[in-house]
Design an enzyme around this catalytic site. Sequence first.
Site, PDB file in Angstrom:
ATOM      1  CE  LYS A   6      -0.389  -0.325   5.043  1.00 12.94           C
ATOM      2  NZ  LYS A   6      -1.214  -0.816   6.157  1.00 12.94           N
ATOM      3  CE1 TYR A   9      11.365  31.947   4.281  1.00 14.18           C
ATOM      4  CE2 TYR A   9      11.711  29.567   4.101  1.00 14.18           C
ATOM      5  CZ  TYR A   9      11.381  30.791   3.521  1.00 14.18           C
ATOM      6  OH  TYR A   9      11.079  30.847   2.190  1.00 14.18           O
TER       7      TYR A   9
HETATM    8  C1  PLP Z   1      -0.478  -1.687   6.912  1.00 16.63           C
HETATM    9  C2  PLP Z   1      -1.054  -2.976   7.346  1.00 16.63           C
HETATM   10  C3  PLP Z   1      -0.240  -4.105   7.488  1.00 16.63           C
HETATM   11  C4  PLP Z   1       1.269  -4.028   7.399  1.00 16.63           C
HETATM   12  O1  PLP Z   1       1.767  -3.542   8.629  1.00 16.63           O
HETATM   13  P1  PLP Z   1       3.327  -3.360   8.902  1.00 16.63           P
HETATM   14  O2  PLP Z   1       3.393  -2.899  10.310  1.00 16.63           O
HETATM   15  O3  PLP Z   1       3.808  -2.331   7.944  1.00 16.63           O
HETATM   16  O4  PLP Z   1       3.974  -4.674   8.681  1.00 16.63           O
HETATM   17  C5  PLP Z   1      -0.846  -5.319   7.754  1.00 16.63           C
HETATM   18  N1  PLP Z   1      -2.192  -5.401   7.916  1.00 16.63           N
HETATM   19  C6  PLP Z   1      -3.001  -4.327   7.830  1.00 16.63           C
HETATM   20  C7  PLP Z   1      -4.458  -4.484   8.040  1.00 16.63           C
HETATM   21  C8  PLP Z   1      -2.455  -3.076   7.555  1.00 16.63           C
HETATM   22  O5  PLP Z   1      -3.252  -2.006   7.502  1.00 16.63           O
END
Ligand code: PLP
Length: 364
Positions: free
Chosen positions: A39, A259
């Site tokens: 993702k 800044y």
């Molecule tokens: C993002 C996510 C993961 C992965 O989690 P990590 O901590 O990055 O390994 C797994 N399951 C769900 C439902 C998630 O939203």
Amino acid sequence: MRHPASAPAILEIDLAAVVANWRLLCRHHPSGAVAGVVKADGYGLGAQRVAPALYAAGCRHFFVALLDEALAIRAGLPGAMVAVLGGPLPGSEPDYTANDITPVLNNLAELDAWAATARQSGRSLPGLLHVDTGMSRLGLDPRELAILQADHTRLAGIDLRYVMTHLVSSEDPDDPLNHRQAERFARACAGLPPAARSFANSSGIFLGAAWGSDLARPGAALYGINPTPGRPNPMRQTVRLTARVLAVRDISPGDSVGYNATWRAARPSRIATIGVGYADGWHRSLSGRGTAIFDGTPLPLVGRVSMDLTTFDATDHPAVQPGSMLELLGPTQTPDDVAAAAGTNGYEVLTSLGRRFHRVYRPA
Ligand SMILES: *Cc1c(COP(=O)(O)O)cnc(C)c1O
């Protein structure tokens, strides 16, 4: 970036390291398969490059947050499960069926709509069922779970690939929630038709056998973020971000930098400026706190991080000249290190990585 010389920095992404991390996670999860969570554009590394590299290594399960993210990688992953964590929004069901994308069903309304889609299409449709065991975001809540446990016919037409849940505090092995969630998940599954289970995220894989399942869902650890904070990082680093020094300026005691003049020279100083700023995901909260690595040693970040520029004190490093390359991320200064300085986590550092860098992929 069309021409490397016009890019503010070079982002090297090591797909071989991502694949090595996936293989290591597989060895740590003997109870079942290991998916790739890609993702947010593969946590900023580029899902279109990361997912096929994992696929070539044998990964056959992929998770994204959004339907559009699934559509972007689907064609390159023949036969693999591509699942959308966010759940199917009303009306999007045809996009799932037409493109062989598997929805995560997060509530009874989504479940009923997906079952209705299956009835209309005259075939069973794959889906994952998400049960909330403590996160209170998505997933069937206890009331909905009880309704479903009392009436399995609502699953008719659904090819239940996995029942899944998500850990709240897996990076802290001492948090009692880890055990509580394992118990709640076992009880939830016991009242549902027999199905494969998906439990651990990155850190969950390292909690122990009680958090093993048929399918782990790591994201962060694939990309080198330490799944065991406070202990040595078992993962390989996957990114190296280097920025070219655009200018070096000699300033006098009392002169300010940046800044709001938040930093003033206490001695004659040399200030090195790079063309990376908060618009590139180099967080403004690093102002006065971060460092860049030159020749293995840190240069202190001085003054405010600007949108496109950041300044470092190079007074003690006469070899830093216009054109010198400073390392912002890499083995010496990891995303976790930068996150600690910025007051965030490595996930946010990686997913913030900007679009203006010249990207170079090292093949798997
Ligand atoms: C993002 C996510 C993961 C992965 O989690 P990590 O901590 O990055 O390994 C797994 N399951 C769900 C439902 C998630 O939203």
